[in-house]
Design an enzyme around this catalytic site. Sequence first.
Site, short mmCIF file in Angstrom:
data_model
loop_
_atom_site.label_atom_id
_atom_site.label_comp_id
_atom_site.label_asym_id
_atom_site.label_seq_id
_atom_site.Cartn_x
_atom_site.Cartn_y
_atom_site.Cartn_z
N GLU A 1 -16.23 5.68 6.07
CA GLU A 1 -15.33 5.02 7.01
C GLU A 1 -15.15 5.89 8.24
O GLU A 1 -15.73 6.97 8.33
CB GLU A 1 -13.98 4.72 6.34
CG GLU A 1 -13.25 5.96 5.84
CD GLU A 1 -11.95 5.64 5.09
OE1 GLU A 1 -11.40 4.53 5.25
OE2 GLU A 1 -11.49 6.52 4.34
N HIS B 1 4.89 25.03 -5.40
CA HIS B 1 3.86 24.01 -5.44
C HIS B 1 4.33 22.81 -6.28
O HIS B 1 4.11 21.68 -5.92
CB HIS B 1 2.56 24.57 -6.02
CG HIS B 1 1.76 25.37 -5.02
ND1 HIS B 1 2.15 26.60 -4.59
CD2 HIS B 1 0.60 25.09 -4.37
CE1 HIS B 1 1.25 27.06 -3.71
NE2 HIS B 1 0.31 26.16 -3.57
N ARG C 1 0.83 -1.20 0.00
CA ARG C 1 0.00 0.00 0.00
C ARG C 1 0.87 1.26 0.00
O ARG C 1 0.58 2.23 -0.70
CB ARG C 1 -0.92 -0.01 1.22
CG ARG C 1 -1.88 1.16 1.25
CD ARG C 1 -2.96 0.98 2.29
NE ARG C 1 -2.42 0.99 3.65
CZ ARG C 1 -3.14 0.76 4.75
NH1 ARG C 1 -4.43 0.49 4.65
NH2 ARG C 1 -2.58 0.80 5.94
N LYS D 1 -3.01 6.74 1.50
CA LYS D 1 -2.74 6.98 2.93
C LYS D 1 -1.78 8.15 3.04
O LYS D 1 -0.60 8.00 3.40
CB LYS D 1 -2.19 5.70 3.58
CG LYS D 1 -2.36 5.67 5.10
CD LYS D 1 -2.10 4.26 5.66
CE LYS D 1 -2.09 4.25 7.16
NZ LYS D 1 -3.43 4.37 7.77
#
Lengths: 304, 304
Positions: A181, A104, A50, A149
Amino acid sequence: VLIYLNGSFLPRSEARIPVEDRGFIFGDGVYEVWRLIDGNAFEPEKHLARLERGLREIEIPLPDDLQAARLWNIARRLIVDNDLTSDEATLYLEVTRGAAPRTHYYPPPGTPATVYMAAARFKPSETLRRSGAAAITQPDIRWLRCDLKTIQLLPNVMGKQRAVASGAIDAIFVRDGIVTEGTHTSVFGVIDGVLRTHPADHHVLPGVTRAVLLQIASDLGIPSEETPMSLSELFEASELFLAGTTNDVLPITSVDDRVIGTGHPGPVADQLFQELRARMDAAGSNRDSGQLEQREDRPATVAD
Amino acid sequence: VLIYLNGSFLPRSEARIPVEDRGFIFGDGVYEVWRLIDGNAFEPEKHLARLERGLREIEIPLPDDLQAARLWNIARRLIVDNDLTSDEATLYLEVTRGAAPRTHYYPPPGTPATVYMAAARFKPSETLRRSGAAAITQPDIRWLRCDLKTIQLLPNVMGKQRAVASGAIDAIFVRDGIVTEGTHTSVFGVIDGVLRTHPADHHVLPGVTRAVLLQIASDLGIPSEETPMSLSELFEASELFLAGTTNDVLPITSVDDRVIGTGHPGPVADQLFQELRARMDAAGSNRDSGQLEQREDRPATVAD
């Protein structure tokens, strides 16, 4: 507490990053949390996969420290030196796009990523699991890449704070009437005897515990569906629970002060938890797997 | 380069924050950027009011350093010591919820916020303003509190990177077919002779330059409306431009390789820019305003 930062092991109190780190300036990074049982990680490869996907998606090249052998060597040293080879703990890893003058757009190729890793003793509350806990709902105002994540966690922070301030354990996000969630947990319900959770799309994190529980349900013959619950379905669920690396399976017995099911933890949550716990214990005692064992090739960059 | 961090003035290379800073761990903070003309800030109070609102909304108590007199004293020292009393510069200020052991919920009351301030020479490109620039569109996947100037900037970072990688100056976000804003700019169009920009709701930042330009339009008798443009309206605009603290008024002459208007900067953008520039120059020479002047009450916490 000894932590790892960019090639060095340091006392946490001395571990500092430049003010121009893009994690600090832009929230420009990803993280991962592993559960450690007797010094061994549970589902180490799922978390690593992940993390690698997250890095690819936000276009941070995989740092050398995160080649698997090196990563586990660093983790092993944090575990040993912090006396975490027995009992339970978590391993936290964060990778940002590094430090560079503020623009940025990405810094020049070759700018080293920032890699921070720390391990700490941790065990979810058994008392809370047995009693069940209260949750609140909050509007899901997060961005549309919740499958990553990342450290873009301010809405999660504010949701969790509102929960804690009202005596609840977590906030359950609801977007357009659909339960997504928790602030750092997956949400499962049992509706008409079927285990339900949100599909793993861009609205939720593909939780490792979530995936393990769906596998366990399949193994145990518990019918399950990755079909979102509406908020009204949630209130009619016979059981509701949160799942995650730092929560295992946590029964939720009330939401927004309304009782869920019997108002007590239910049998499906307990069955799933017992099997999850058995698998975690097996991972903990699986010292032959070698995934977190010390290797010969200790990273040369490490300052001992 | 001398910067300010938590009560001290330091060389930037020595300015470091703890790894547990919530800016680094959660993106848990807000920031502000002022334009400096000959050492004087343009619209200082508008930026400060926005910062104070952001802190209130994300529930970070206003740090003592940000009481207005202290803030301007710190800024003044950064301007003087970095030799920015003439010509143009920017002042960057970031405030995070401070450093504390990682919990999603807020750290205990009394945990000091992190305050970082830096000033650097900066001037937008006059050449680019005269030639106009290209932009691309990107799906607006950001969260629903874009009205807050938080450091939750990963989608902005990725949008800007995609623009730069394709030779464009910025990405224009489009949500559900509606133009919201650029990655760090407001978007204005001229449609049927009317200046148009997205209303200041939770989908866009209430830009200071945006507000000044709407005031200028009113003063100059240019009809304007805070009405969102659809993407198809954008492509039919006679003029399109970006506006912001680091862009002033920047004409956009193509979007996704399609020519906008005549393909050249238009008269409305130029008229607005000339008046904006005049007001900035007036602020720069307005040394009697005292807003950024040295005061007697230099902060006692400052390490000289």
